[in-house]
Design an enzyme around this catalytic site. Structure first.
Site, PDB file in Angstrom:
ATOM      1  N   GLY A  76       0.814  -1.218   0.000  1.00  0.00           N
ATOM      2  CA  GLY A  76       0.000   0.000   0.000  1.00  0.00           C
ATOM      3  C   GLY A  76       0.847   1.267   0.000  1.00  0.00           C
ATOM      4  N   THR A  77       1.919   1.254   0.751  1.00  0.00           N
ATOM      5  CA  THR A  77       2.765   2.455   0.834  1.00  0.00           C
ATOM      6  C   THR A  77       3.339   2.796  -0.537  1.00  0.00           C
ATOM      7  OG1 THR A  77       3.316   1.955   3.126  1.00  0.00           O
ATOM      8  CG2 THR A  77       4.825   3.418   1.941  1.00  0.00           C
ATOM      9  N   THR A  83      12.165  -6.987 -10.778  1.00  0.00           N
ATOM     10  CA  THR A  83      11.651  -8.354 -10.926  1.00  0.00           C
ATOM     11  C   THR A  83      10.444  -8.549 -10.029  1.00  0.00           C
ATOM     12  OG1 THR A  83      13.847  -9.165 -11.457  1.00  0.00           O
ATOM     13  CG2 THR A  83      12.258 -10.804 -10.676  1.00  0.00           C
ATOM     14  N   HIS A  90      -1.796  -7.706   2.364  1.00  0.00           N
ATOM     15  CA  HIS A  90      -1.772  -8.290   3.721  1.00  0.00           C
ATOM     16  C   HIS A  90      -2.921  -7.828   4.612  1.00  0.00           C
ATOM     17  CE1 HIS A  90       0.206  -4.990   6.234  1.00  0.00           C
ATOM     18  NE2 HIS A  90       0.424  -4.531   5.017  1.00  0.00           N
ATOM     19  N   CYS A  93       3.521   3.847  15.020  1.00  0.00           N
ATOM     20  CA  CYS A  93       4.403   3.656  16.165  1.00  0.00           C
ATOM     21  C   CYS A  93       5.605   2.835  15.760  1.00  0.00           C
ATOM     22  CB  CYS A  93       3.653   3.015  17.321  1.00  0.00           C
ATOM     23  SG  CYS A  93       2.827   1.499  16.892  1.00  0.00           S
TER      24      CYS A  93
END
Ligand SMILES: Cc1ncc(COP(=O)(O)O)c(C=O)c1O
Length: 384
Positions: A71-72, A236, A200, A328
């Site tokens: 996602g990042t 890759t 995930h 955190c």
């Protein structure tokens, strides 16, 4: 690991079907998808099958899916990729409650000379519509708004924002990392240009995700090297991860309603049991009060007078995994920017705990967790 895991918004246990697919990829199909020989062709076919599965699940063309490391990276690629081809437009509009993958990208774009406007939210966590309308103009390149918030679960009016952005000819990016698996995302009916996903959060592996990039949109690559992903993301491919991601998406499509209902039930049960076990006014629920306006699997609760850190540590000692919701990674808790932006008093924001539910949770676990919270609360209150 034993214990009660109530942190599914952070990451989810891998689904058995995902594990099986990945295992067979890693043991039987180890080729590099760029190689021309049979091993490579098989790896390439695995990736293209996965791309087709995911594209079908979200209503887009396979060519519009770019695989990433999560996602990042998808958020970064959307923002920096759009900014790279800005053609003179210098303004980006987002909300004050985005994930740091978007907010910190925006901060970096500000350092590069872009102007970023942060739309405030109501106490429910929904953005202030008039502020959004006022913020966008002919100099606006991109609007980036998350589908559902990772701390409180509040959903944003994505379809309405998409219409507005399309009318004004502004690119629209949506961080849908928490929504995939719980919301019915149909990009064939939603005029969104860019959408981020992560495997995930729905039973897939960590370290793989995707960016939907509409065929209307040109994106400047942010990684340079090979010509993978139609030259939009060099490197890759993570073949096993991608196959696992597709398996998780396929399962979530099949069981979405069941998963939604189960999460809703567990969330309500936790809230009811907290109310039964705690004195009146001992806790407040943060987020949107309306079920239709929030993700079903997230319950954010404050226990004013007891710091987030203390409650989380005591829960951990009892084998219960919950979260603060705020970043955190440094090990130190910061008061949540989301809760502060929602206008919560510092004492309420500084005592918030996020419980997030998943397929494996049982009703027994939820009751036990709520009662443990109540016991901890009472013991801490008696000390003060
Ligand atoms: C809304 C949102 N966006 C982005 C991310 C980042 O995703 P990843 O962990 O795959 O990098 C997360 C992860 O918690 C998230 O909740």
């Amino acid at each position: 690991m034993t214990g009660i895991y109530l942190d599914h918004a952070a990451t989810t246990p891998m689904l058995p079907a995902v594990r099986d697919v990945m295992f067979s990829c890693m043991t039987g199909g180890f080729g590099n998808a760029s190689s021309l020989h049979g091993f490579g062709r098989r790896a390439k076919a695995t990736i293209e099958d996965a791309r087709a599965t995911i594209a079908e699940a979200i209503g887009c063309s396979p060519r519009e899916i770019i695989f990433t490391s999560g996602g990042t990276e998808s958020d970064n690629l959307a923002l920096f990729g759009a900014a790279a081809l800005a053609q003179g437009k210098r303004r980006i509009v987002t909300t004050a409650i985005e994930h740091h993958a978007v907010l910190h990208s925006c901060a970096q774009l500000e350092r590069q000379g872009f102007e970023v406007r942060y739309i405030p939210v109501h106490k429910t966590g929904q953005l202030q519509w008039e502020a959004l309308e006022r913020a966008i103009d002919q100099d606006t390149l991109l609007v980036s708004v998350m589908y559902g918030n990772n701390e409180v679960g509040t959903l944003q009016p994505i379809a309405r924002i998409a219409e507005l952005a399309r009318q004004r000819n502004i690119l629209f990016h949506v961080d849908a990392v928490q929504a995939l698996g719980y919301c019915d995302i149909d990009l064939s009916a939603l005029p969104v240009d860019l959408m981020s996903f992560s495997a995930h959060k729905l039973g897939g592996p960590q370290g793989v995700g995707a960016l939907y990039c509409s065929s209307r949109v040109k994106l400047g690559a942010q990684m340079f090297g090979g010509g993978q992903e139609r030259k939009r993301r060099a490197g890759t491919e993570n073949v096993a991860g991608i196959a696992g991601f597709a398996a998780a998406v396929a399962q979530s499509l099949q069981f979405r309603e069941q998963r939604q209902q189960n999460a809703r039930l567990l969330r309500q049960m936790m809230q009811d049991e907290l109310a039964r076990s705690l004195p009146e006014h001992a806790f407040v629920v943060n987020g949107h009060p309306d079920e239709a306006e929030r993700l079903p699997h997230i319950l954010n609760v404050s226990f004013p007078g007891i710091s987030t850190e203390t409650m989380l540590m005591r829960l951990d000692l009892e084998g219960i995994a919950a979260a603060s919701g705020s970043a955190c990674s440094s090990g130190a808790l910061e008061t949540s920017h989301v809760l502060l932006a929602m206008g919560l008093e510092p004492e309420v924001a500084g005592s918030a705990i996020r419980f997030s539910f998943g397929d494996g949770n049982t009703e027994r676990e939820i009751i036990a967790a709520a009662r443990t919270v109540a016991t901890i609360f009472k013991s801490l209150r008696n000390k003060s």
